[in-house]
Motif scaffolding. Structure first.
Motif, PDB file in Angstrom:
ATOM      1  N   ASP A 168       0.797  -1.125  -0.010  1.00 37.12           N
ATOM      2  CA  ASP A 168      -0.036  -0.002   0.023  1.00 37.12           C
ATOM      3  C   ASP A 168       0.897   1.348   0.147  1.00 37.12           C
ATOM      4  OD1 ASP A 168      -2.942  -0.639   0.116  1.00 37.12           O
ATOM      5  OD2 ASP A 168      -2.182  -1.895   1.774  1.00 37.12           O
ATOM      6  N   CYS A 169       1.764   1.409   1.147  1.00 34.80           N
ATOM      7  CA  CYS A 169       2.371   2.663   1.193  1.00 34.80           C
ATOM      8  C   CYS A 169       3.665   2.537   0.846  1.00 34.80           C
ATOM      9  CB  CYS A 169       2.199   3.313   2.270  1.00 34.80           C
ATOM     10  SG  CYS A 169       2.877   2.321   3.812  1.00 34.80           S
ATOM     11  N   LEU A 170       4.325   1.391   0.417  1.00 34.59           N
ATOM     12  CA  LEU A 170       5.792   1.357  -0.038  1.00 34.59           C
ATOM     13  C   LEU A 170       6.508   1.356   1.155  1.00 34.59           C
ATOM     14  CD1 LEU A 170       5.712   3.175  -3.215  1.00 34.59           C
ATOM     15  CD2 LEU A 170       5.290   0.768  -3.035  1.00 34.59           C
ATOM     16  N   VAL A 171       6.347   1.486   2.391  1.00 33.52           N
ATOM     17  CA  VAL A 171       7.194   1.136   3.470  1.00 33.52           C
ATOM     18  C   VAL A 171       8.205   0.036   3.131  1.00 33.52           C
ATOM     19  CG1 VAL A 171       7.173   0.634   5.852  1.00 33.52           C
ATOM     20  CG2 VAL A 171       6.087   2.442   5.299  1.00 33.52           C
ATOM     21  N   ARG A 172       9.306  -0.081   3.508  1.00 30.37           N
ATOM     22  CA  ARG A 172      10.208  -1.193   3.182  1.00 30.37           C
ATOM     23  C   ARG A 172      10.741  -1.555   4.788  1.00 30.37           C
ATOM     24  NH1 ARG A 172      10.836  -1.590  -1.911  1.00 30.37           N
ATOM     25  NH2 ARG A 172      12.547  -3.406  -1.808  1.00 30.37           N
ATOM     26  N   VAL A 173      10.372  -2.855   5.003  1.00 35.29           N
ATOM     27  CA  VAL A 173      10.917  -3.347   6.520  1.00 35.29           C
ATOM     28  C   VAL A 173      11.588  -4.610   6.339  1.00 35.29           C
ATOM     29  CG1 VAL A 173       8.970  -2.354   7.780  1.00 35.29           C
ATOM     30  CG2 VAL A 173       8.800  -4.706   6.876  1.00 35.29           C
ATOM     31  N   LYS A 174      12.339  -4.971   7.224  1.00 38.50           N
ATOM     32  CA  LYS A 174      12.968  -6.511   7.206  1.00 38.50           C
ATOM     33  C   LYS A 174      12.475  -7.515   8.071  1.00 38.50           C
ATOM     34  CE  LYS A 174      17.620  -4.834   5.691  1.00 38.50           C
ATOM     35  NZ  LYS A 174      18.053  -3.336   6.313  1.00 38.50           N
ATOM     36  N   VAL A 175      12.398  -8.676   7.543  1.00 39.22           N
ATOM     37  CA  VAL A 175      11.310  -9.585   8.012  1.00 39.22           C
ATOM     38  C   VAL A 175      12.141 -10.958   8.410  1.00 39.22           C
ATOM     39  CG1 VAL A 175       9.149 -10.909   7.551  1.00 39.22           C
ATOM     40  CG2 VAL A 175       9.327  -8.510   7.303  1.00 39.22           C
ATOM     41  N   ARG A 176      11.573 -11.718   9.288  1.00 36.54           N
ATOM     42  CA  ARG A 176      11.905 -12.884   9.313  1.00 36.54           C
ATOM     43  C   ARG A 176      10.833 -13.725   9.999  1.00 36.54           C
ATOM     44  NH1 ARG A 176      16.309 -12.930  13.091  1.00 36.54           N
ATOM     45  NH2 ARG A 176      15.195 -13.469  15.054  1.00 36.54           N
ATOM     46  N   LYS A 177      10.611 -14.904   9.675  1.00 34.16           N
ATOM     47  CA  LYS A 177       9.326 -15.777  10.104  1.00 34.16           C
ATOM     48  C   LYS A 177      10.039 -16.985  10.345  1.00 34.16           C
ATOM     49  CE  LYS A 177       5.148 -15.550   8.424  1.00 34.16           C
ATOM     50  NZ  LYS A 177       4.439 -15.106   9.622  1.00 34.16           N
ATOM     51  N   ASN A 178       9.877 -17.507  11.598  1.00 32.38           N
ATOM     52  CA  ASN A 178      10.486 -18.796  11.974  1.00 32.38           C
ATOM     53  C   ASN A 178       9.449 -19.991  11.572  1.00 32.38           C
ATOM     54  OD1 ASN A 178      12.732 -17.775  12.866  1.00 32.38           O
ATOM     55  ND2 ASN A 178      11.899 -17.784  15.246  1.00 32.38           N
ATOM     56  N   SER A 179       8.042 -19.355  11.745  1.00 35.78           N
ATOM     57  CA  SER A 179       7.039 -20.239  11.600  1.00 35.78           C
ATOM     58  C   SER A 179       5.771 -19.469  11.047  1.00 35.78           C
ATOM     59  CB  SER A 179       6.390 -20.863  13.046  1.00 35.78           C
ATOM     60  OG  SER A 179       5.893 -19.876  13.686  1.00 35.78           O
ATOM     61  N   ASP A 180       4.632 -20.145  10.608  1.00 38.26           N
ATOM     62  CA  ASP A 180       3.502 -19.603  10.172  1.00 38.26           C
ATOM     63  C   ASP A 180       3.169 -18.115  11.188  1.00 38.26           C
ATOM     64  OD1 ASP A 180       2.973 -20.705   7.769  1.00 38.26           O
ATOM     65  OD2 ASP A 180       1.920 -22.139   8.620  1.00 38.26           O
ATOM     66  N   HIS A 181       3.063 -18.623  12.435  1.00 37.89           N
ATOM     67  CA  HIS A 181       2.498 -17.622  13.583  1.00 37.89           C
ATOM     68  C   HIS A 181       3.801 -16.699  13.876  1.00 37.89           C
ATOM     69  CE1 HIS A 181      -1.379 -19.428  13.292  1.00 37.89           C
ATOM     70  NE2 HIS A 181      -0.947 -20.548  13.366  1.00 37.89           N
ATOM     71  N   HIS A 182       4.891 -17.063  13.642  1.00 40.59           N
ATOM     72  CA  HIS A 182       5.843 -15.914  14.261  1.00 40.59           C
ATOM     73  C   HIS A 182       6.427 -15.119  13.261  1.00 40.59           C
ATOM     74  CE1 HIS A 182      10.023 -14.774  13.920  1.00 40.59           C
ATOM     75  NE2 HIS A 182       9.883 -14.377  15.426  1.00 40.59           N
ATOM     76  N   THR A 183       6.620 -13.598  13.532  1.00 42.00           N
ATOM     77  CA  THR A 183       6.747 -12.686  12.709  1.00 42.00           C
ATOM     78  C   THR A 183       7.764 -11.699  13.295  1.00 42.00           C
ATOM     79  OG1 THR A 183       4.782 -12.778  11.505  1.00 42.00           O
ATOM     80  CG2 THR A 183       6.208 -11.086  10.926  1.00 42.00           C
TER      81      THR A 183
END
Lengths: 381, 105
Positions: B30-45
Motif C-alpha cells: 500500500d504505502c511502499l514502506v520497506r521493512v526487514k522480516v523474518r518468519k520462524n513459523s506461520d505464526h511467528h513474525t
C-alpha cells in the motif's frame, strides 16, 4: 560435537539509567516531614514546601554531610539536623542561622520533579541534562477522580539483582506459564523510540484454580508499555464469565545500587457499574495482593539466578536481544544512542506449540489430582 | 564503557545472530514502506524497521486521532503484504537463526 555453552555474566554497570523514575505516591510525601528515598547508589530527601509542592535533593548536606532526611521542614526549606543549614527546593542554601552570610557555592544536587497521575517522578541523567518533559508517561484520563479507586502502593526491595531482570519480562512469554501460572495465547512486542510494549492475551490455568489463579473462563487482555527505562503502565482488562474489570497497574523501579533496586507497584480499578465504594476498594486490594504474589514469584527467581549477557533462545522465545538493545539507549550518553536502539521493531511469538504442550501438561495434572482425590476419599471411607 | 553491554566477542556474535540474521526485505503493497522480516513459523513474525523504511500511512492516520494509547500494534496492511511475500516465496518460513546440524558435522 557441539561445545557446551558458558554464561557470560557481564560486568556490573557503572552508571544508572537516564530517564524518569517514580519515587512513590504524592500523598505519602505531604505530611510536612522530610522523607528518605534510596536511589542511584545514594539517598535522596523528599519534602513538601508550604504550598504542598514536592522537592527532591541529594540527601546529604553539603556543609558537613548531615543527613537531611533526618532533619526537619522549616517553612519551605529542609533544615539539616547537624547545623541547621536550610536548603531550598532549587538546591540552594537559603540560610545558615548562625552565619552572617551563605557561601556562594552552597548549592546541592537537585532533581527536577513532576507529579503525574498522583505519583512523584524525578529526572535522572548522569550527563546532567535538563529534564525531558516529552519523555514523561502519559496522563491517565479519569485517574484521581471518582471513576477509579485510589492508588494502592507497595515496595519490594530486591537486594541482589540488576533491574534489567525485570525489563526482560517484557519479552518473556513462557515464564507467564511457569512462574505466574497463566496461559498466554497471544503475545506480541513493539519497541520504538523510548517505549517498549508487550501485548498479551492469556487465560487462567485450570490446574492452578485451587491456588487462586482462575481457570480458562478468566480471559485477560494486557497491554504494558515502558515509558523510558523504569516506568511501566499496564492496562489489564479481565473478563470472567461476563464480569469485566479494568485495572491500571504501575510497575516501576528505582535502582538503589549497581546490583540492587526497589521494585514498586500500584494499581487503580475502574469502579464497576452498580458496585459501591467499599466493594470497589476491596477489588482493588485483592488485585494488589494478587500482583504482589506475582512479583514475589519473579523476585525469587532473580535472587537465585545467574546474570546472563548471552541467553540461548529457542524459536518460541521473545526478542530478548532486541529488547536489551532498546534498553541500552538509557545507559549510553545521549550522543551515543545508535539508530537501531530506537528504531521500531515488532515481534509476534508463536504460541501454538506451547499451547498444545501446555494443554496436555495441564490435563495430566488435573487427571493426577483427580486420582489423588479419589485415593484420599477411599482411605477416608 | 562496559555498563550492561555484551562484553565478550561470542556474546556479540550471538547478538548479531539473533538481531540481524535471515532478515528479508519486504515492501508494503500500500504505502511502499520497506521493512526487514523474518518468519520462524506461520505464526511467528519479526519486523525490523529502520530510518530508510519510510512512513507508514496507517500509523500516521492513527497518530492524528485524538486519545488512544501512543503505541501502535502491527499495521494490518503491512502484515497482509508480508503474507503475500510468504505466498510468493520471497520470505522463507521455518528454521530460526540457529546453526543447523549437518550430517557430516
Amino acid at each position: 560435537m557441539t561445545e557446551t555453552r558458558t554464561l557470560d555474566t557481564g560486568s556490573v554497570p557503572e552508571r544508572f539509567a537516564r530517564g524518569w523514575h517514580c519515587l512513590g505516591l504524592e500523598r505519602d510525601f505531604t505530611d510536612g516531614k522530610p522523607h528518605a528515598v534510596q536511589a542511584f547508589g545514594g539517598k535522596l530527601v523528599v519534602w513538601a514546601d508550604s504550598q504542598g509542592e514536592l522537592h527532591v535533593l541529594d540527601g546529604y548536606c553539603r556543609h558537613m554531610g548531615g543527613d537531611l532526611t533526618q532533619g526537619t521542614v522549616k517553612g519551605d526549606e529542609v533544615a539539616c539536623p547537624f547545623h541547621d543549614w536550610r536548603w531550598g527546593g532549587d538546591g540552594k542554601c537559603k540560610a545558615i542561622p548562625y552565619a552572617r552570610r551563605v557561601p556562594l557555592r552552597a548549592r546541592t544536587h537537585r532533581y527536577e520533579s513532576v507529579v503525574r497521575n498522583g505519583q512523584l517522578l524525578i529526572w535522572h541523567d548522569p550527563e546532567g541534562s535538563e529534564a525531558d518533559l516529552e519523555a514523561l508517561p502519559p496522563v491517565l484520563e479519569g485517574v484521581g477522580t471518582d471513576k477509579y479507586t485510589e492508588w494502592t502502593w507497595n515496595v519490594i526491595p530486591v537486594e541482589n539483582a540488576h533491574c534489567r531482570e525485570i525489563i526482560d519480562n517484557v519479552v518473556d512469554m513462557a515464564h507467564f506459564f511457569y512462574i505466574h501460572f497463566a496461559f498466554p495465547t497471544n503475545f506480541r512486542n513493539v519497541f520504538e523510540g523510548d517505549k517498549a510494549t508487550q501485548f498479551m492475551e492469556s487465560t487462567g490455568r485450570p490446574d492452578m484454580k485451587a491456588q487462586g489463579y482462575g481457570d480458562e473462563d478468566l480471559i485477560l487482555k494486557s497491554e504494558a508499555t515502558y515509558y523510558g527505562p523504569s516506568y511501566m503502565i499496564n492496562w489489564l482488562d479481565t473478563d470472567y464469565k461476563g464480569f469485566l474489570t479494568k485495572v491500571i497497574l504501575i510497575n516501576c523501579h528505582v535502582p538503589t545500587g549497581p546490583n540492587s533496586f526497589n521494585l514498586q507497584y500500584g494499581l487503580v480499578v475502574e469502579k464497576p457499574e452498580g458496585v459501591d465504594e467499599e466493594t470497589a476498594d476491596y477489588i482493588g486490594r485483592r488485585y494488589a495482593e494478587m500482583f504482589g504474589e506475582g512479583f514475589m514469584q519473579d523476585v525469587n527467581i532473580w535472587l537465585n539466578k545467574a546474570p546472563v549477557q548471552n541467553p540461548l533462545l529457542c524459536e518460541e522465545d521473545g526478542p530478548v536481544y532486541q529488547l536489551r538493545r532498546w534498553y541500552e539507549q538509557f545507559y549510553v550518553d545521549k550522543a551515543d544512542i545508535e539508530p537501531e536502539m530506537v528504531e521500531r521493531f515488532e515481534f509476534e511469538v508463536d504460541t501454538t506449540k506451547a499451547n498444545e504442550n501446555w494443554r496436555a501438561e495441564v490435563a495430566e495434572n488435573l487427571a493426577r489430582k483427580e486420582a489423588e482425590d479419589r485415593e484420599a476419599e477411599k482411605a477416608k471411607a | 564503557m562496559a555498563y550492561i553491554v555484551p562484553s565478550s566477542p561470542e556474546t556479540l556474535a550471538d547478538r548479531e545472530l539473533y538481531t540481524r540474521s535471515r532478515l528479508v526485505e519486504v515492501a508494503c503493497l500500500d504505502c511502499l514502506v520497506r521493512v526487514k522480516v523474518r518468519k520462524n513459523s506461520d505464526h511467528h513474525t519479526s519486523i525490523q524497521w529502520n530510518q530508510e523504511a519510510g512512513d507508514c500511512a496507517t500509523f500516521a492516520e492513527l497518530s492524528r486521532r485524538e486519545g488512544g494509547r501512543p503505541v501502535h500494534q502491527a499495521c494490518p496492511r503491512l502484515l497482509a503484504s508480508i503474507e503475500a511475500a510468504v505466498r510468493e516465496g520471497v520470505v522463507p518460513i521455518g528454521a530460526g537463526v540457529d546453526p543447523i546440524e549437518t550430517s557430516d558435522g
